[in-house]
Design a protein around this motif. Structure first.
Motif, mmCIF file in Angstrom:
data_model
loop_
_atom_site.group_PDB
_atom_site.id
_atom_site.type_symbol
_atom_site.label_atom_id
_atom_site.label_comp_id
_atom_site.label_asym_id
_atom_site.label_seq_id
_atom_site.Cartn_x
_atom_site.Cartn_y
_atom_site.Cartn_z
ATOM 1 N N GLY A 116 53.209 75.663 38.569
ATOM 2 C CA GLY A 116 52.075 76.553 38.807
ATOM 3 C C GLY A 116 51.039 76.507 37.699
ATOM 4 N N ILE A 117 51.492 76.388 36.454
ATOM 5 C CA ILE A 117 50.551 76.288 35.331
ATOM 6 C C ILE A 117 49.705 75.024 35.472
ATOM 7 N N GLY A 118 50.345 73.931 35.874
ATOM 8 C CA GLY A 118 49.600 72.697 36.131
ATOM 9 C C GLY A 118 48.563 72.884 37.217
ATOM 10 N N GLN A 119 48.924 73.634 38.252
ATOM 11 C CA GLN A 119 48.004 73.894 39.356
ATOM 12 C C GLN A 119 46.790 74.708 38.914
ATOM 13 N N VAL A 120 47.017 75.652 38.029
ATOM 14 C CA VAL A 120 45.929 76.532 37.575
ATOM 15 C C VAL A 120 44.984 75.784 36.635
ATOM 16 N N ILE A 121 45.536 74.942 35.773
ATOM 17 C CA ILE A 121 44.738 74.240 34.764
ATOM 18 C C ILE A 121 43.874 73.135 35.373
ATOM 19 N N ALA A 122 44.439 72.355 36.280
ATOM 20 C CA ALA A 122 43.779 71.146 36.779
ATOM 21 C C ALA A 122 42.384 71.371 37.388
ATOM 22 N N PRO A 123 42.174 72.381 38.239
ATOM 23 C CA PRO A 123 40.820 72.565 38.786
ATOM 24 C C PRO A 123 39.785 72.883 37.705
ATOM 25 N N LEU A 124 40.222 73.555 36.638
ATOM 26 C CA LEU A 124 39.284 73.958 35.589
ATOM 27 C C LEU A 124 38.810 72.767 34.770
ATOM 28 N N TYR A 125 39.740 71.871 34.350
ATOM 29 C CA TYR A 125 39.273 70.708 33.593
ATOM 30 C C TYR A 125 38.511 69.747 34.512
ATOM 31 N N SER A 126 38.862 69.740 35.804
ATOM 32 C CA SER A 126 38.141 68.883 36.750
ATOM 33 C C SER A 126 36.676 69.294 36.847
ATOM 34 N N VAL A 127 36.438 70.587 36.968
ATOM 35 C CA VAL A 127 35.070 71.096 37.046
ATOM 36 C C VAL A 127 34.295 70.759 35.778
ATOM 37 N N TYR A 128 34.955 70.871 34.615
ATOM 38 C CA TYR A 128 34.305 70.539 33.339
ATOM 39 C C TYR A 128 33.816 69.091 33.351
#
Length: 392
Positions: A343-355
């Motif tokens: 779940g932590i991986g799921q939460v982090i990935a969209p945020l760095y992707s947007v960056y």
């Protein structure tokens, strides 16, 4: 036909379970991905998409961890019904509201609803089934994840093709979920309250061997690998030269490939060993992630959708199955740790992707980083195999 309305009929139970996955994951989660290109045209930004996705997965993570510690099957029925209600309600929010705050809250609750429909719903299905080989039955049940992508995508695309808006698609999807919910909530309940003996859970931390710790880290990398394409794949494909419009077809193929994937991967794991098959599936997923970076060939990019759909569902089943085997008959602590890591991986990935998308105007860097993380998980697991305990 009458037996399909028998709460204790195995086929009816499996159908209701698949309907639950379509409601909680298909409508409340995956339909969002398919509708992103249409919503980007006149309403949301890619940054807002990333935030919404991250919040949705945070809601799913919270619901997943919460559900692991709920033992009373009667209470699970109430939680499951709450999940169905939230899945439908939050979909209506997307259809009729233009309030950003409501959308943010709705995506968190939609994620929680997904956990209730999938995890809690699955436990009810397991409790009710009277089939001898429940493992095979679960393979059929989890094919619902592929069906959830396919059915909701086809419905949304049909509505758009008729000249209606993405808001109309959300309305039809919510009504579709409402219709399915009548059957699934009726079947996935009990004729009378089930009496259970209280089970005391002993927190045995000796299960966290070096191999198990690496397995948890590898599951984190799969959480990352799952999310980027789950969130952006249609838009990724549409942005490739000459492939505008192929994103929706690719997403449809994700659903088609996902339907049989769980059964196939579990059969391979039984024959060749879970850790070996997990490594192969992770590497195949990384290849699919990199294809849009390396080529704009239409067939290769359609293949990227097949590789994604054909791996992400199977990987969840493979990791959870191996974790259950390594948990020494007491899976609560290990399942909680693994679910949290994923779940932590799921939460982090969209945020760095947007960056990366906003900084470079391309998905390439987000995809490359994601593929590197997934490959790292496969390599770590390969190196840790010498510490892998024998499973009886």
């Amino acid at each position: 036909m009458i037996k399909l309305f028998d709460r204790n009929n195995n086929i009816a139970i499996l159908i209701a379970g698949i309907f639950s996955i379509i409601i909680g994951l298909g409508v409340a989660r995956f339909a969002f991905t398919g509708l992103i290109p249409a919503m980007l045209d006149d309403y949301i930004t890619i940054k807002f998409v990333g935030i919404l996705a991250s919040l949705n997965f945070a809601g799913y993570l919270g619901g997943s961890i919460f559900s692991i510690f709920i033992k009373d099957i009667n209470f699970k029925v109430y939680l499951y019904r709450l999940g169905v209600f939230l899945a439908i309600t939050t979909t209506f929010i997307l259809a009729f509201s233009s309030n950003d705050t409501l959308w943010l809250i709705g995506r968190v609750l939609g994620g929680f609803a997904g956990a209730m429909c999938l995890i809690v719903g699955t436990s009810i299905v397991m409790q009710k089934l009277t089939i001898k080989s429940k493992t095979k039955a679960m393979g059929i049940h989890f094919s619902g994840i592929g069906f959830s992508i396919l059915t909701t995508d086809l419905i949304a695309r049909f509505v758009l093709s008729m000249g209606y808006t993405w808001r109309d698609s959300w309305t039809i999807l919510a009504i579709f979920a409402l219709v399915l919910s009548v059957y699934s909530m009726y079947i996935l309940s009990f004729d009378k309250e089930i009496k259970q003996n209280a089970v005391k859970v002993k927190f045995d931390f000796t299960i966290f061997t070096p191999f198990v710790i690496v397995l948890i880290i590898a599951y984190f990398t799969e959480g990352v690998g799952f999310v980027v394409q789950a969130t952006f794949l249609p838009d990724i494909i549409n942005n490739l030269k000459g492939l505008d419009g192929f994103g929706s077809i690719t997403w449809t193929l994700v659903g088609v490939a996902g339907i049989p994937s769980c059964i196939i991967w579990m059969l391979l794991a039984h024959r060749f060993g879970s850790s070996n098959i997990i490594i192969i599936a992770l590497l195949l997923q990384a290849v699919g992630i990199l294809i849009p970076v390396l080529s704009s060939n239409v067939y290769l990019n359609l293949l990227s959708g097949v590789l994604y759909g054909g791996t992400f569902i199977g990987l969840v089943a493979l990791f959870m199955n191996l974790g259950g085997q390594l948990s020494k008959g007491n899976p609560v602590v290990l399942m909680g740790a693994m679910t949290s890591s994923y779940g932590i991986g799921q939460v982090i990935a969209p945020l760095y992707s947007v960056y990366f998308i906003e900084k470079y105007g391309s998905y390439d860097y987000a995809l490359i980083l994601t593929a590197v993380i997934v490959v790292a998980g496969a390599i770590l697991l390969l190196l840790a195999k010498k510490f892998e305990p024998e499973i009886e």
